[in-house]
Design a protein around this motif. Sequence first.
Motif, PDB file in Angstrom:
ATOM      1  N   ALA A 133       5.432  -3.182  19.463  1.00 42.37           N
ATOM      2  CA  ALA A 133       4.202  -3.148  20.256  1.00 42.37           C
ATOM      3  C   ALA A 133       3.569  -1.757  20.232  1.00 42.37           C
ATOM      4  O   ALA A 133       2.366  -1.603  19.962  1.00 42.37           O
ATOM      5  N   VAL A 134       4.367  -0.728  20.487  1.00 43.47           N
ATOM      6  CA  VAL A 134       3.844   0.645  20.451  1.00 43.47           C
ATOM      7  C   VAL A 134       3.450   1.014  19.027  1.00 43.47           C
ATOM      8  O   VAL A 134       2.465   1.724  18.789  1.00 43.47           O
ATOM      9  N   GLY A 135       4.195   0.497  18.049  1.00 49.41           N
ATOM     10  CA  GLY A 135       3.878   0.774  16.650  1.00 49.41           C
ATOM     11  C   GLY A 135       2.506   0.289  16.237  1.00 49.41           C
ATOM     12  O   GLY A 135       1.852   0.892  15.382  1.00 49.41           O
ATOM     13  N   ALA A 154       3.425   3.755   7.333  1.00 43.36           N
ATOM     14  CA  ALA A 154       3.964   3.231   8.596  1.00 43.36           C
ATOM     15  C   ALA A 154       4.163   1.719   8.526  1.00 43.36           C
ATOM     16  O   ALA A 154       5.049   1.174   9.191  1.00 43.36           O
ATOM     17  N   ASP A 155       3.347   1.036   7.741  1.00 40.82           N
ATOM     18  CA  ASP A 155       3.549  -0.396   7.516  1.00 40.82           C
ATOM     19  C   ASP A 155       4.715  -0.652   6.569  1.00 40.82           C
ATOM     20  O   ASP A 155       5.431  -1.648   6.693  1.00 40.82           O
ATOM     21  N   PHE A 156       4.878   0.247   5.610  1.00 46.04           N
ATOM     22  CA  PHE A 156       5.904   0.060   4.578  1.00 46.04           C
ATOM     23  C   PHE A 156       7.307   0.337   5.093  1.00 46.04           C
ATOM     24  O   PHE A 156       8.256  -0.379   4.766  1.00 46.04           O
ATOM     25  N   MET A 157       7.453   1.381   5.905  1.00 44.23           N
ATOM     26  CA  MET A 157       8.796   1.809   6.300  1.00 44.23           C
ATOM     27  C   MET A 157       9.609   0.723   7.006  1.00 44.23           C
ATOM     28  O   MET A 157      10.780   0.506   6.658  1.00 44.23           O
ATOM     29  N   PRO A 158       9.058   0.000   8.026  1.00 40.57           N
ATOM     30  CA  PRO A 158       9.911  -1.003   8.684  1.00 40.57           C
ATOM     31  C   PRO A 158      10.331  -2.121   7.759  1.00 40.57           C
ATOM     32  O   PRO A 158      11.449  -2.645   7.877  1.00 40.57           O
ATOM     33  N   VAL A 190      13.431   2.899  14.110  1.00 41.16           N
ATOM     34  CA  VAL A 190      13.359   4.114  13.289  1.00 41.16           C
ATOM     35  C   VAL A 190      11.902   4.450  12.964  1.00 41.16           C
ATOM     36  O   VAL A 190      11.471   5.608  13.030  1.00 41.16           O
ATOM     37  N   THR A 191      11.124   3.437  12.648  1.00 41.00           N
ATOM     38  CA  THR A 191       9.720   3.661  12.276  1.00 41.00           C
ATOM     39  C   THR A 191       8.918   4.240  13.426  1.00 41.00           C
ATOM     40  O   THR A 191       8.159   5.204  13.248  1.00 41.00           O
ATOM     41  N   ILE A 192       9.057   3.674  14.619  1.00 39.35           N
ATOM     42  CA  ILE A 192       8.236   4.153  15.734  1.00 39.35           C
ATOM     43  C   ILE A 192       8.629   5.566  16.139  1.00 39.35           C
ATOM     44  O   ILE A 192       7.772   6.371  16.532  1.00 39.35           O
ATOM     45  N   VAL A 193       9.891   5.912  16.028  1.00 39.54           N
ATOM     46  CA  VAL A 193      10.311   7.287  16.355  1.00 39.54           C
ATOM     47  C   VAL A 193       9.681   8.272  15.377  1.00 39.54           C
ATOM     48  O   VAL A 193       9.091   9.298  15.776  1.00 39.54           O
TER      49      VAL A 193
END
Length: 484
Positions: A133-135, A154-158, A190-193
């Motif tokens: 959600a925050v992402g 940011a879309d690719f990493m998760p 991991v992505t949002i951090v």
Amino acid sequence: MKRQSITGSLGIVMALNVARSAMALVRQAVFTRMLGPAGFGAFGLALDTIMGIPLNIVTLGIPSSYSRYVQQYEKKGKLTDFIVRTTLPTASLAFLATVVCVVFSSEVSQFIFKTPTRGWLVLIVALSILPEAVGRHVRSCFTGMRMFFVGAVADFMPVALFSIFGVALVLLVARTAESAAAAQVIGSWVTIVVFGILLWRHLRKVEPVRARIDEPEFSLKIFLFSISGLIMPLEMLALSLVDRWMLTRMKGLAEVGIYSVAFNVSDYVILFGSLTASVLGPNMSHMWEEGDREGVMKRINFALRLTLMVLLGVAVFLLGVSPWVIRLICGDAYAASASLVWVFLIYQLFNSAFHVLGLYPLLVERPLMSLYALTSGLVVNVAANLWLIPRYGVMGGAISAMVSMFTVVVVLAVQCRMRGFKFEWRSLVVMALMFLPAIPSRIGLLVASTGVLAVTLFTDWILSPEERGVLVDKIRGMLRGHEA
């Protein structure tokens, strides 16, 4: 942390989407074989339901306003306050939704699967609600600032982390849907951090002092603009889930697995269709604010035609290779999925048209136009499912989805025309070609596709001579590494 133009953005986002698709393909190959049709169907249904319904509710649709307002508040030097004030409600609601799903996991399992025994799967998937959600806010902020490269990463990493850890956990720990869901949790957190820290450092650099927004009705303005952004994703999600929900109750989870594999194959079409709209949005908003209304409508028409023609080529290729690819990647248990692919390809082509055409309602600040269109499609979808699934099973559900998305585009196009959008006749020709995958003979499809390619290259029925010249110049610029 640089801004990109439309041309440069498309190249960057396209490359990362190709890489993301490749990793997702490997992940799907492992999941489908290790989990089986029922396990894969349960995992997909849990992920799409829990990560869809609560996730879209807790964001309140606010990220949809970022393409319209981020640049405005950035110019005012109040972007930090804008981000903080719009993200806090989402974070609070996401935490609450996570707690509810964890505490009532058995009841949620009963709702989704008609059995309370999938409570652990529900609990694990729910742990991704808060970071996802925050992402959405973080990614939308980067996109709104036209930092498309950062947003694309940011879309690719998760997806990359989900694929790597998902394959490892399913192969080495347990061949269960719960292991796959745990990988999703790791990738999301991991992505949002990482990108949350990047965004905060950027904001501190450009705005060392947090200037407060002094508009008395700021929250109301954002909420009213975001209402459609709250409801539309829920209805869009329902369009993709209602078939599986009804199949679960009328048939079984194995049928849902067959349906999901065919739908996932078609997802590669909307993957590229949605990125066009995401890149065009902030740029069209800038042109609209500058007063170039005619230029915006020409750009949308051109983008609609070019996007759909490219995706039609992708769809024809996927249709041709799907019988072999599905057996190779997923196994013989999913062979029946190949017969559904053509239906979902048409669905995704019109879905892509909806994404591009849906830019216009946002520009004229009438986002409810898209909401009305989706509501019409959802009503048609439910009615068609009630009639077709009992008679034709999985194929009935697929056809219902296709008919519903066609309805969505027709209703939206009529509303856009009534609100002043000028459709070019070439755009209508292209949309009629989206039914090409329905040709049953592969030889006939190849002949028809060759004919369409010839018409595109050697006539003015699809692209005008000026547009072909612009397209050639843009491609050359991308190949040279320059931005047009």
